[in-house]
Design an enzyme around this catalytic site. Sequence first.
Site, PDB file in Angstrom:
ATOM      1  N   THR A  42      47.077   4.763  59.669  1.00  0.00           N
ATOM      2  CA  THR A  42      47.579   3.441  60.074  1.00  0.00           C
ATOM      3  C   THR A  42      49.099   3.464  60.295  1.00  0.00           C
ATOM      4  O   THR A  42      49.627   2.585  60.950  1.00  0.00           O
ATOM      5  CB  THR A  42      47.253   2.348  59.018  1.00  0.00           C
ATOM      6  OG1 THR A  42      47.814   2.755  57.767  1.00  0.00           O
ATOM      7  CG2 THR A  42      45.754   2.164  58.853  1.00  0.00           C
ATOM      8  N   ASP A  58      46.710  14.170  54.013  1.00  0.00           N
ATOM      9  CA  ASP A  58      46.013  13.122  53.279  1.00  0.00           C
ATOM     10  C   ASP A  58      46.448  13.195  51.816  1.00  0.00           C
ATOM     11  O   ASP A  58      46.477  14.281  51.231  1.00  0.00           O
ATOM     12  CB  ASP A  58      44.505  13.389  53.407  1.00  0.00           C
ATOM     13  CG  ASP A  58      43.682  12.206  52.950  1.00  0.00           C
ATOM     14  OD1 ASP A  58      43.969  11.661  51.866  1.00  0.00           O
ATOM     15  OD2 ASP A  58      42.752  11.839  53.690  1.00  0.00           O
ATOM     16  N   ALA A  80      47.634   4.074  50.489  1.00  0.00           N
ATOM     17  CA  ALA A  80      46.485   3.331  49.954  1.00  0.00           C
ATOM     18  C   ALA A  80      45.593   2.857  51.093  1.00  0.00           C
ATOM     19  O   ALA A  80      46.038   2.765  52.240  1.00  0.00           O
ATOM     20  CB  ALA A  80      46.968   2.114  49.164  1.00  0.00           C
ATOM     21  N   SER A 120      51.439  -1.424  43.066  1.00  0.00           N
ATOM     22  CA  SER A 120      50.301  -2.166  42.533  1.00  0.00           C
ATOM     23  C   SER A 120      50.219  -3.496  43.282  1.00  0.00           C
ATOM     24  O   SER A 120      50.856  -3.650  44.338  1.00  0.00           O
ATOM     25  CB  SER A 120      50.478  -2.358  41.017  1.00  0.00           C
ATOM     26  OG  SER A 120      49.381  -3.040  40.470  1.00  0.00           O
ATOM     27  N   TYR A 145      39.125  -3.432  45.565  1.00  0.00           N
ATOM     28  CA  TYR A 145      40.545  -3.149  45.797  1.00  0.00           C
ATOM     29  C   TYR A 145      41.371  -3.530  44.572  1.00  0.00           C
ATOM     30  O   TYR A 145      42.222  -2.760  44.097  1.00  0.00           O
ATOM     31  CB  TYR A 145      41.024  -3.936  47.028  1.00  0.00           C
ATOM     32  CG  TYR A 145      42.508  -3.854  47.275  1.00  0.00           C
ATOM     33  CD1 TYR A 145      43.062  -2.764  47.932  1.00  0.00           C
ATOM     34  CD2 TYR A 145      43.365  -4.869  46.853  1.00  0.00           C
ATOM     35  CE1 TYR A 145      44.436  -2.685  48.151  1.00  0.00           C
ATOM     36  CE2 TYR A 145      44.733  -4.803  47.062  1.00  0.00           C
ATOM     37  CZ  TYR A 145      45.262  -3.707  47.719  1.00  0.00           C
ATOM     38  OH  TYR A 145      46.613  -3.633  47.921  1.00  0.00           O
ATOM     39  N   LYS A 149      43.519  -1.112  42.159  1.00  0.00           N
ATOM     40  CA  LYS A 149      44.962  -1.273  41.906  1.00  0.00           C
ATOM     41  C   LYS A 149      45.229  -1.431  40.410  1.00  0.00           C
ATOM     42  O   LYS A 149      46.254  -0.969  39.902  1.00  0.00           O
ATOM     43  CB  LYS A 149      45.512  -2.470  42.692  1.00  0.00           C
ATOM     44  CG  LYS A 149      45.675  -2.191  44.178  1.00  0.00           C
ATOM     45  CD  LYS A 149      46.787  -1.165  44.424  1.00  0.00           C
ATOM     46  CE  LYS A 149      46.928  -0.790  45.877  1.00  0.00           C
ATOM     47  NZ  LYS A 149      48.007   0.183  46.130  1.00  0.00           N
ATOM     48  N   ASN A 174      52.246 -11.572  48.271  1.00  0.00           N
ATOM     49  CA  ASN A 174      51.913 -11.459  49.703  1.00  0.00           C
ATOM     50  C   ASN A 174      53.127 -10.979  50.491  1.00  0.00           C
ATOM     51  O   ASN A 174      54.033 -11.769  50.761  1.00  0.00           O
ATOM     52  CB  ASN A 174      51.406 -12.798  50.233  1.00  0.00           C
ATOM     53  CG  ASN A 174      49.995 -13.105  49.742  1.00  0.00           C
ATOM     54  OD1 ASN A 174      49.773 -13.279  48.544  1.00  0.00           O
ATOM     55  ND2 ASN A 174      49.052 -13.149  50.645  1.00  0.00           N
ATOM     56  N   ILE A 188      50.631 -14.190  57.902  1.00  0.00           N
ATOM     57  CA  ILE A 188      51.833 -14.526  58.681  1.00  0.00           C
ATOM     58  C   ILE A 188      51.811 -13.810  60.023  1.00  0.00           C
ATOM     59  O   ILE A 188      52.048 -14.419  61.074  1.00  0.00           O
ATOM     60  CB  ILE A 188      53.128 -14.209  57.888  1.00  0.00           C
ATOM     61  CG1 ILE A 188      53.251 -15.218  56.735  1.00  0.00           C
ATOM     62  CG2 ILE A 188      54.363 -14.227  58.797  1.00  0.00           C
ATOM     63  CD1 ILE A 188      54.534 -15.156  55.942  1.00  0.00           C
ATOM     64  N   ILE A 203      43.056 -21.620  60.344  1.00  0.00           N
ATOM     65  CA  ILE A 203      43.167 -21.771  58.882  1.00  0.00           C
ATOM     66  C   ILE A 203      41.772 -21.628  58.264  1.00  0.00           C
ATOM     67  O   ILE A 203      40.823 -22.271  58.711  1.00  0.00           O
ATOM     68  CB  ILE A 203      43.745 -23.148  58.520  1.00  0.00           C
ATOM     69  CG1 ILE A 203      45.194 -23.258  59.008  1.00  0.00           C
ATOM     70  CG2 ILE A 203      43.649 -23.406  57.020  1.00  0.00           C
ATOM     71  CD1 ILE A 203      45.859 -24.575  58.679  1.00  0.00           C
TER      72      ILE A 203
HETATM   73  C1  UD2 Z   1      46.640 -10.605  49.547  1.00  0.00           C
HETATM   74  C2  UD2 Z   1      46.874  -9.164  49.942  1.00  0.00           C
HETATM   75  C3  UD2 Z   1      45.780  -8.289  49.405  1.00  0.00           C
HETATM   76  C4  UD2 Z   1      45.571  -8.515  47.917  1.00  0.00           C
HETATM   77  C5  UD2 Z   1      45.363  -9.988  47.641  1.00  0.00           C
HETATM   78  C6  UD2 Z   1      45.302 -10.249  46.146  1.00  0.00           C
HETATM   79  C7  UD2 Z   1      48.009  -9.223  52.091  1.00  0.00           C
HETATM   80  C8  UD2 Z   1      47.911  -8.984  53.551  1.00  0.00           C
HETATM   81  N1  UD2 Z   1      46.888  -9.049  51.389  1.00  0.00           N
HETATM   82  O1  UD2 Z   1      45.466 -11.093  50.162  1.00  0.00           O
HETATM   83  O2  UD2 Z   1      46.114  -6.946  49.632  1.00  0.00           O
HETATM   84  O3  UD2 Z   1      46.694  -8.031  47.223  1.00  0.00           O
HETATM   85  O4  UD2 Z   1      46.456 -10.753  48.151  1.00  0.00           O
HETATM   86  O5  UD2 Z   1      44.977 -11.560  45.876  1.00  0.00           O
HETATM   87  O6  UD2 Z   1      49.064  -9.523  51.554  1.00  0.00           O
HETATM   88  N2  UD2 Z   1      44.160 -17.030  56.140  1.00  0.00           N
HETATM   89  C9  UD2 Z   1      43.907 -18.020  57.049  1.00  0.00           C
HETATM   90  N3  UD2 Z   1      43.759 -17.670  58.361  1.00  0.00           N
HETATM   91  C10 UD2 Z   1      43.861 -16.367  58.802  1.00  0.00           C
HETATM   92  C11 UD2 Z   1      44.144 -15.362  57.850  1.00  0.00           C
HETATM   93  C12 UD2 Z   1      44.284 -15.718  56.514  1.00  0.00           C
HETATM   94  O7  UD2 Z   1      43.811 -19.185  56.692  1.00  0.00           O
HETATM   95  O8  UD2 Z   1      43.728 -16.143  60.002  1.00  0.00           O
HETATM   96  C13 UD2 Z   1      44.316 -17.404  54.721  1.00  0.00           C
HETATM   97  C14 UD2 Z   1      43.384 -16.649  53.797  1.00  0.00           C
HETATM   98  O9  UD2 Z   1      42.118 -17.255  53.713  1.00  0.00           O
HETATM   99  C15 UD2 Z   1      44.150 -16.732  52.486  1.00  0.00           C
HETATM  100  C16 UD2 Z   1      45.621 -16.721  52.917  1.00  0.00           C
HETATM  101  O10 UD2 Z   1      45.624 -17.073  54.295  1.00  0.00           O
HETATM  102  O11 UD2 Z   1      43.873 -17.931  51.818  1.00  0.00           O
HETATM  103  C17 UD2 Z   1      46.301 -15.374  52.767  1.00  0.00           C
HETATM  104  O12 UD2 Z   1      45.484 -14.387  53.384  1.00  0.00           O
HETATM  105  P1  UD2 Z   1      45.959 -12.864  53.545  1.00  0.00           P
HETATM  106  O13 UD2 Z   1      44.806 -12.117  54.099  1.00  0.00           O
HETATM  107  O14 UD2 Z   1      47.251 -12.784  54.243  1.00  0.00           O
HETATM  108  O15 UD2 Z   1      46.269 -12.417  52.047  1.00  0.00           O
HETATM  109  P2  UD2 Z   1      45.410 -12.572  50.696  1.00  0.00           P
HETATM  110  O16 UD2 Z   1      46.195 -13.508  49.820  1.00  0.00           O
HETATM  111  O17 UD2 Z   1      43.998 -12.865  50.952  1.00  0.00           O
END
Ligand code: UD2
Length: 323
Positions: A42, A58, A80, A120, A145, A149, A174, A188, A203
């Site tokens: 990636t 790797d 990771a 972490s 995941y 971690k 995040n 974001i 959303i």
């Molecule tokens: C974050 C971390 C993940 C893990 C997790 C632990 C990121 C990218 N991921 O996941 O690795 O550590 O926290 O709790 O930082 N959402 C929308 N629309 C979209 C995409 C997302 O509403 O198109 C919402 C999603 O449902 C969530 C929030 O935005 O409520 C954050 O989503 P995310 O995927 O950026 O990160 P998260 O908190 O699920």
Amino acid sequence: MDSSAIRDKTVLVTGGAGFIGSHLVEALAPHTEVRVLDDFSTGERAYLPEDVTVIEGDVRDPIALQRAARGVDVIFHHAAVVSVSQSVDAPRQSNRTNVDASLLVLEQARQEDARVVAASSAAVYGHPVELPVSETAPTEPTSPYGVQKLALDQYTRLYAELYDLPTVALRYFNVYGPRQRGPYSGVISTFLEQARAGEPITIDGDGEQTRDFVHVSDVVRANLRAATTGETGEAYNVGTGERISIGELAETIRDATDSSSPIVHREPRPGDIRHSGADISKADRALGFEARVGLESGIRSLVDDEPAPLASPIGDDTVADPE
Ligand code: UD2
């Protein structure tokens, strides 16, 4: 290496061509000898400064790791499988990278007597029982995941305890910033892409869920602090201490991009965590860490496509010689 400065050391960044790793490499490279171990699954070569030594391999491969880690003073372990959903689909597969390979990294560090700063995650906490979440909060992950971690996080602590290795685990909330992209990137970057393309901003659920968004340049500074702190054998939250709802975030991004994208709601994401926010007082106390980039200015710089506001985080006291 205990509390001495990182300047003029040799360091290894696993996953150094990835989103967070490459920003860290960029900050370190002018001051230290940097090696990067990355399989480029990636990560991107284009993110790497010219003067770093790249070992394409790797992290699960002990030979590649041994080569990369020979003689290093610090290992920043960022390699990771970062996708929570991939870990749900194929837990054993992500376990091999997130846990087995992390143990290899720790073993290698033992051989080299090197410090380890390990990536972490707030995922170790699962659904928080109290906000903001402190490091002593219960750890009950909701995904493989998160379990992986947590294993990394605990092994990191244990290596300090059992083998007297200086280790630190950083529990990222995040993280956002330039170079975050792809199908498993954060909300974001997804909202920003949607807003720029004039497509609906999607959303999940009611949008009342909250998150603590920390800019990657602050995450880099936390890593640099962790590389020199005397307070090892510990895990530290890395966030801002501020939360924003996803609904408000959608509006902020739409406004910042002058987009006319509609904001739409989809089904809530199964297992989504309702609220997440870091108590960063421990990191403040022990690392002198505090987030500097507010969400609005972080988003603004992304919209303006400015280079990350990390210019030279290493220019501050972080890597100055300690006298
Ligand atoms: C974050 C971390 C993940 C893990 C997790 C632990 C990121 C990218 N991921 O996941 O690795 O550590 O926290 O709790 O930082 N959402 C929308 N629309 C979209 C995409 C997302 O509403 O198109 C919402 C999603 O449902 C969530 C929030 O935005 O409520 C954050 O989503 P995310 O995927 O950026 O990160 P998260 O908190 O699920």
